[in-house]
Structure formats: C-alpha cells, structure tokens
Design a protein around this motif. Sequence first.
Motif, PDB file in Angstrom:
ATOM      1  N   THR A 197       0.833  -1.213   0.000  1.00 27.00           N
ATOM      2  CA  THR A 197       0.000   0.000   0.000  1.00 27.00           C
ATOM      3  C   THR A 197       0.858   1.249   0.000  1.00 27.00           C
ATOM      4  OG1 THR A 197      -0.126  -0.012   2.428  1.00 27.00           O
ATOM      5  CG2 THR A 197      -1.946  -1.036   1.240  1.00 27.00           C
ATOM      6  N   TYR A 198       0.438   2.209  -0.779  1.00 26.16           N
ATOM      7  CA  TYR A 198       0.979   3.553  -0.699  1.00 26.16           C
ATOM      8  C   TYR A 198      -0.195   4.499  -0.925  1.00 26.16           C
ATOM      9  CZ  TYR A 198       4.113   7.439  -0.729  1.00 26.16           C
ATOM     10  OH  TYR A 198       4.737   8.612  -0.390  1.00 26.16           O
ATOM     11  N   ILE A 212       1.801  -4.229   3.476  1.00 24.51           N
ATOM     12  CA  ILE A 212       3.178  -3.726   3.409  1.00 24.51           C
ATOM     13  C   ILE A 212       3.089  -2.252   3.043  1.00 24.51           C
ATOM     14  CG2 ILE A 212       5.454  -4.071   2.364  1.00 24.51           C
ATOM     15  CD1 ILE A 212       3.662  -6.804   1.326  1.00 24.51           C
ATOM     16  N   ASP A 244       4.621   1.616   2.859  1.00 24.75           N
ATOM     17  CA  ASP A 244       5.878   2.377   2.789  1.00 24.75           C
ATOM     18  C   ASP A 244       5.700   3.777   3.369  1.00 24.75           C
ATOM     19  OD1 ASP A 244       6.954   0.182   1.590  1.00 24.75           O
ATOM     20  OD2 ASP A 244       7.338   1.096  -0.346  1.00 24.75           O
ATOM     21  N   LYS A 280       9.313   4.882   0.335  1.00 26.65           N
ATOM     22  CA  LYS A 280       8.657   4.360  -0.867  1.00 26.65           C
ATOM     23  C   LYS A 280       9.732   4.009  -1.875  1.00 26.65           C
ATOM     24  CE  LYS A 280       5.577   5.869  -4.606  1.00 26.65           C
ATOM     25  NZ  LYS A 280       5.455   4.534  -5.162  1.00 26.65           N
ATOM     26  N   GLY A 322       8.918   1.591  -4.453  1.00 23.75           N
ATOM     27  CA  GLY A 322       8.270   0.873  -5.555  1.00 23.75           C
ATOM     28  C   GLY A 322       7.712  -0.454  -5.068  1.00 23.75           C
ATOM     29  N   ALA A 376       8.811  -3.673  -1.963  1.00 22.34           N
ATOM     30  CA  ALA A 376       7.758  -3.895  -0.956  1.00 22.34           C
ATOM     31  C   ALA A 376       7.316  -5.361  -0.991  1.00 22.34           C
ATOM     32  CB  ALA A 376       6.567  -2.968  -1.226  1.00 22.34           C
ATOM     33  N   ASP A 430      -3.045  -6.005  -5.862  1.00 25.97           N
ATOM     34  CA  ASP A 430      -3.121  -4.573  -5.593  1.00 25.97           C
ATOM     35  C   ASP A 430      -4.200  -4.307  -4.541  1.00 25.97           C
ATOM     36  OD1 ASP A 430      -1.353  -4.410  -7.690  1.00 25.97           O
ATOM     37  OD2 ASP A 430      -2.699  -3.338  -9.048  1.00 25.97           O
ATOM     38  N   CYS A 431      -4.050  -3.172  -3.862  1.00 29.75           N
ATOM     39  CA  CYS A 431      -5.027  -2.818  -2.830  1.00 29.75           C
ATOM     40  C   CYS A 431      -5.977  -1.730  -3.322  1.00 29.75           C
ATOM     41  CB  CYS A 431      -4.283  -2.381  -1.572  1.00 29.75           C
ATOM     42  SG  CYS A 431      -5.352  -2.148  -0.169  1.00 29.75           S
ATOM     43  N   ARG A 479      -4.313   3.612 -22.145  1.00 23.96           N
ATOM     44  CA  ARG A 479      -3.946   2.673 -21.099  1.00 23.96           C
ATOM     45  C   ARG A 479      -4.008   1.223 -21.619  1.00 23.96           C
ATOM     46  NH1 ARG A 479      -3.486   3.045 -15.317  1.00 23.96           N
ATOM     47  NH2 ARG A 479      -1.949   1.399 -15.130  1.00 23.96           N
ATOM     48  N   PHE A 503     -10.122  -6.825 -14.917  1.00 27.16           N
ATOM     49  CA  PHE A 503      -9.337  -5.820 -14.196  1.00 27.16           C
ATOM     50  C   PHE A 503     -10.091  -4.489 -14.293  1.00 27.16           C
ATOM     51  CE2 PHE A 503      -6.156  -2.539 -13.921  1.00 27.16           C
ATOM     52  CZ  PHE A 503      -5.143  -3.013 -13.105  1.00 27.16           C
ATOM     53  N   ARG A 547      -9.187   1.734 -10.729  1.00 24.68           N
ATOM     54  CA  ARG A 547      -9.472   2.100  -9.344  1.00 24.68           C
ATOM     55  C   ARG A 547     -10.547   3.184  -9.289  1.00 24.68           C
ATOM     56  NH1 ARG A 547      -5.691   3.594  -5.749  1.00 24.68           N
ATOM     57  NH2 ARG A 547      -3.742   2.914  -6.671  1.00 24.68           N
ATOM     58  N   SER A 586      -3.330   6.803  -8.860  1.00 22.20           N
ATOM     59  CA  SER A 586      -2.432   5.824  -9.465  1.00 22.20           C
ATOM     60  C   SER A 586      -0.980   6.160  -9.139  1.00 22.20           C
ATOM     61  CB  SER A 586      -2.633   5.859 -10.973  1.00 22.20           C
ATOM     62  OG  SER A 586      -1.663   5.063 -11.602  1.00 22.20           O
TER      63      SER A 586
HETATM   64  N1  LIG Z   1       4.323  -0.448  -0.377  1.00 23.80           N
HETATM   65  C1  LIG Z   1       4.215   0.100  -1.591  1.00 23.80           C
HETATM   66  N2  LIG Z   1       3.094  -0.080  -2.310  1.00 23.80           N
HETATM   67  C2  LIG Z   1       3.020   0.488  -3.537  1.00 23.80           C
HETATM   68  C3  LIG Z   1       4.062   1.254  -4.083  1.00 23.80           C
HETATM   69  N3  LIG Z   1       3.670   1.669  -5.323  1.00 23.80           N
HETATM   70  C4  LIG Z   1       2.437   1.178  -5.519  1.00 23.80           C
HETATM   71  N4  LIG Z   1       2.030   0.463  -4.443  1.00 23.80           N
HETATM   72  C5  LIG Z   1       0.764  -0.266  -4.246  1.00 23.80           C
HETATM   73  O1  LIG Z   1       0.719  -1.253  -5.252  1.00 23.80           O
HETATM   74  C6  LIG Z   1      -0.587  -1.430  -5.737  1.00 23.80           C
HETATM   75  C7  LIG Z   1      -0.636  -1.099  -7.228  1.00 23.80           C
HETATM   76  O2  LIG Z   1      -0.338   0.277  -7.417  1.00 23.80           O
HETATM   77  P1  LIG Z   1      -1.218   1.296  -8.291  1.00 23.80           P
HETATM   78  O3  LIG Z   1      -1.045   2.677  -7.836  1.00 23.80           O
HETATM   79  O4  LIG Z   1      -2.585   0.776  -8.362  1.00 23.80           O
HETATM   80  O5  LIG Z   1      -0.469   1.204  -9.581  1.00 23.80           O
HETATM   81  P2  LIG Z   1      -1.011   0.684 -10.872  1.00 23.80           P
HETATM   82  O6  LIG Z   1      -1.964  -0.442 -10.612  1.00 23.80           O
HETATM   83  O7  LIG Z   1       0.196   0.446 -11.653  1.00 23.80           O
HETATM   84  O8  LIG Z   1      -1.746   1.967 -11.416  1.00 23.80           O
HETATM   85  P3  LIG Z   1      -3.315   2.183 -11.679  1.00 23.80           P
HETATM   86  O9  LIG Z   1      -3.762   1.054 -12.514  1.00 23.80           O
HETATM   87  O10 LIG Z   1      -3.372   3.463 -12.367  1.00 23.80           O
HETATM   88  O11 LIG Z   1      -3.984   2.187 -10.360  1.00 23.80           O
HETATM   89  C8  LIG Z   1      -1.457  -0.527  -4.913  1.00 23.80           C
HETATM   90  O12 LIG Z   1      -1.967  -1.265  -3.825  1.00 23.80           O
HETATM   91  C9  LIG Z   1      -0.490   0.536  -4.448  1.00 23.80           C
HETATM   92  O13 LIG Z   1      -0.879   1.171  -3.269  1.00 23.80           O
HETATM   93  C10 LIG Z   1       5.244   1.438  -3.308  1.00 23.80           C
HETATM   94  O14 LIG Z   1       6.215   2.079  -3.681  1.00 23.80           O
HETATM   95  N5  LIG Z   1       5.266   0.829  -2.078  1.00 23.80           N
END
Ligand SMILES: Nc1nc2c(ncn2[C@@H]2O[C@H](COP(=O)(O)OP(=O)(O)OP(=O)(O)O)[C@@H](O)[C@H]2O)c(=O)[nH]1
Length: 239
Positions: free
Chosen positions: A9-10, A36, A38, A66, A68, A72, A92-93, A134, A205, A208, A213
């Motif tokens: 989670t971030y 997890i 950050d 953080k 990435g 994590a 993903d969360c 996308r 999929f 969100r 993002s």
């Molecule tokens: N702990 C941690 N979690 C992260 C980090 N970057 C992303 N996340 C988590 O990883 C999951 C996926 O990230 P998203 O922001 O949804 O990225 P994405 O799925 O590539 O992008 P969208 O499809 O636009 O949402 C989510 O639960 C984020 O909160 C990070 O640096 N650290």
Amino acid sequence: MRVWVCLPTYNERENLGPMVWALGNVLDEEARVLVIDDSSPDGTGEAAEALARELDFVDVLHRERKEGLGPAYLAGFRQALAGGAELVLEMDCDFSHDPADVPRLIATVEKDTDVALGSRYVPGGGTRDWGVVRRAVSRAGALYARALLGLPVQDPTSGFKCYRREVLERIDLDRIASRGYAFQIETVYRAVRAGFRVAEIPITFSDRELGGSKMSRTIVLEAVWRVPALRLRALLGRL
Ligand SMILES: Nc1nc2c(ncn2[C@@H]2O[C@H](COP(=O)(O)OP(=O)(O)OP(=O)(O)O)[C@@H](O)[C@H]2O)c(=O)[nH]1
Ligand SMILES: [Mg+2]
C-alpha cells in the motif's frame, strides 16, 4: 494450504479497510493478510495498525521509504515465507484485482500448478473502464515481454498471482532488482525458467475508483530496459 496475502500500500487509506474485510470474507481461518506500507503520508499505516488490532488475521509491515512495488513485495514475501506460508498471493489494494477472484487463484494452485496468474488476456478475461491509451500500453507491454523473453504467458505484467512457496524459495529473491511493472515480468520469467508451471486464470481488471495511481513514466521505462537486460543476463547464465 496456509495462505498469506501480500498487500502493498501507498496512500490507500480509503481502499485498505474495505479490501481487508473483503479478503476476510473469502479466505479460510488459517489465512493471513500482510499489509506492506511504505510510510504512506495519508495515514494508511495507522489504518493498517487499527485493522490489525481488530482482526487477528492481519499483520503489518512498515517500511521507511517508498521504493516501488518490487522491494515492498520482496519484503512481504520474505515475511510470509518466514511465517510458514504454503501459498503466497500478491494483489493490488485498489480493487483493480477483485478479492472475489482470490479463491479461484488459490484453488488452481492447490489443485495442480505452481503459479496461478490472474490474466486479462485469455478468453474470459479483460479490462473495465480503461481508456484507449492505457489499454494500448498494457497490450504493447505484454507483447514486448512475451516476444523478447519467449514467455508462454499472455499477461506477463499481471500483478495478481498466487505462488506455491517453493517457487519463491527457488527463484532467488535476492537477485530481483525490478521495482515497478518489471517486477511482475521478472517474477513470472524466473518461475518459468526454473521449470515451474504457470496457469492463467481469466480475470476482469477494473480501474481504481478511490485514491491515485502510482503509475509513472519511470515505471514504464524501467520495464522497457529491464526486459532485454533480463534476457541478456539469462543468455550469459547470470540471471
Ligand atoms: N508499499 C508500496 N506499495 C506500492 C508502491 N507503489 C504502488 N504500491 C501499491 O501497489 C498497488 C498497485 O499500485 P497502483 O497505484 O494501483 O499502480 P497501478 O496499478 O500500476 O496503477 P493504476 O492502474 O493506475 O492504479 C497498490 O496497492 C499501491 O498502493 C510502493 O512504492 N510501495
Ligand atoms: Mg492499480
């Protein structure tokens, strides 16, 4: 089998509670959920602590910075393995991955495979609410990774996966340096090269609805150069 769900989670304060409760409803009583975080500035870490006090299947791993998704997840995988996980699930969360699909992934590995991968690009799978750009980026990324690495997987950037613990023990987590999407490609590539079976399970999929993002140009560019770098290392026998 004893399942640990790793949830990075971030800034997912609005999504975390509903996600953890939804997982609680579909998992059996032996399963654990590891958040997890950050050090999210929006207080996700504190929300996770409150959930862990309330629900005994929840653990929280706080990380200082953080770095990435990749680092994590690696920290989460290590904690899950040390805690006795037999199956480790990553997702993903942000509800892009539907918690209702989790039992199907688990059942697939329990039945007879090593990695179950939630796939948008097999019949029955897809994306919802994504714009043309996308969709094109995701499709192109999948084709690129498949072509360069010879991967027999339609959706190699998927981050919805359930691994048998032996896979994570064997693929040498210490050598994984990928941080973004590349992490998903690298983990499935290492699993396939180590001879493990990967089964693709169709999923839808969804984009969100809450929170922002973390996708960035850096994350996409990292995947662009990491894929040929992985291939090269494999060819040189230095994966
Ligand atoms: N702990 C941690 N979690 C992260 C980090 N970057 C992303 N996340 C988590 O990883 C999951 C996926 O990230 P998203 O922001 O949804 O990225 P994405 O799925 O590539 O992008 P969208 O499809 O636009 O949402 C989510 O639960 C984020 O909160 C990070 O640096 N650290
Ligand atoms: Mg997302």
